[in-house]
Each structure stands twice: as C-alpha cells, then as structure tokens.
Design a protein around this motif. Structure first.
Motif, PDB file in Angstrom:
ATOM      1  N   ASP A   4      21.117  -4.929 -93.356  1.00 42.00           N
ATOM      2  CA  ASP A   4      20.592  -6.214 -94.154  1.00 42.00           C
ATOM      3  C   ASP A   4      20.938  -5.997 -95.443  1.00 42.00           C
ATOM      4  O   ASP A   4      20.273  -4.962 -96.299  1.00 42.00           O
ATOM      5  N   LYS A   5      21.714  -6.846 -95.949  1.00 45.25           N
ATOM      6  CA  LYS A   5      22.118  -6.601 -97.277  1.00 45.25           C
ATOM      7  C   LYS A   5      21.231  -7.102 -98.388  1.00 45.25           C
ATOM      8  O   LYS A   5      21.407  -7.010 -99.633  1.00 45.25           O
ATOM      9  N   ASN A   6      20.063  -7.629 -97.931  1.00 47.11           N
ATOM     10  CA  ASN A   6      19.120  -8.101 -98.665  1.00 47.11           C
ATOM     11  C   ASN A   6      17.966  -6.941 -99.204  1.00 47.11           C
ATOM     12  O   ASN A   6      17.260  -6.987-100.050  1.00 47.11           O
ATOM     13  N   LYS A   7      18.319  -5.856 -98.234  1.00 43.57           N
ATOM     14  CA  LYS A   7      17.488  -4.839 -98.588  1.00 43.57           C
ATOM     15  C   LYS A   7      18.205  -3.566 -98.607  1.00 43.57           C
ATOM     16  O   LYS A   7      17.554  -2.326 -99.032  1.00 43.57           O
ATOM     17  N   ASN A   8      19.414  -3.645 -98.546  1.00 43.51           N
ATOM     18  CA  ASN A   8      20.139  -2.230 -98.755  1.00 43.51           C
ATOM     19  C   ASN A   8      21.601  -2.684 -99.577  1.00 43.51           C
ATOM     20  O   ASN A   8      22.051  -3.805 -99.451  1.00 43.51           O
ATOM     21  N   LYS A   9      22.013  -1.600-100.165  1.00 43.50           N
ATOM     22  CA  LYS A   9      23.180  -1.638-101.099  1.00 43.50           C
ATOM     23  C   LYS A   9      24.193  -0.310-100.550  1.00 43.50           C
ATOM     24  O   LYS A   9      23.623   0.679-100.769  1.00 43.50           O
TER      25      LYS A   9
END
Length: 55
Positions: A4-9
C-alpha cells in the motif's frame, strides 16, 4: 502481496557486508518471515532506545 503506497515508502539502503550478516542472523534467530521485517524490528528497537535516552 502488493504494498500500500499510501502507507509505505520503499527506501534503498546499503549495508556493509558484516552488518548485513548480523541482520540476517537476527532475522533467522527471531524467526521473522523476511529480512525486511527484521530490519524494521531492529529500527523500531533502536528508535525506542533513542527516545528513552533523550528523556
């Protein structure tokens, strides 16, 4: 499994070989599912310790 790119980088990190060996030993000893989990756990422990030392 998708990240989930909204929560993870995603971050590229380079480790010296000796340190990577220590991380991999920790990963296997603690039975994490993968190296990423072990690295995150080590960072979390380090952050907790740093916060305690700052107080």
């Amino acid at each position: 499994m998708a990240v989930d790119k909204n929560k993870n980088k995603q971050v590229l990190v380079t480790f010296p070989l000796e340190q990577l060996e220590e991380i991999e030993d920790y990963w296997h000893e603690k039975r994490y599912n993968n190296r990423n989990e072990a690295i995150r756990a080590l960072i979390e422990e380090g952050l907790k310790k740093a916060k305690k030392e700052d107080k």
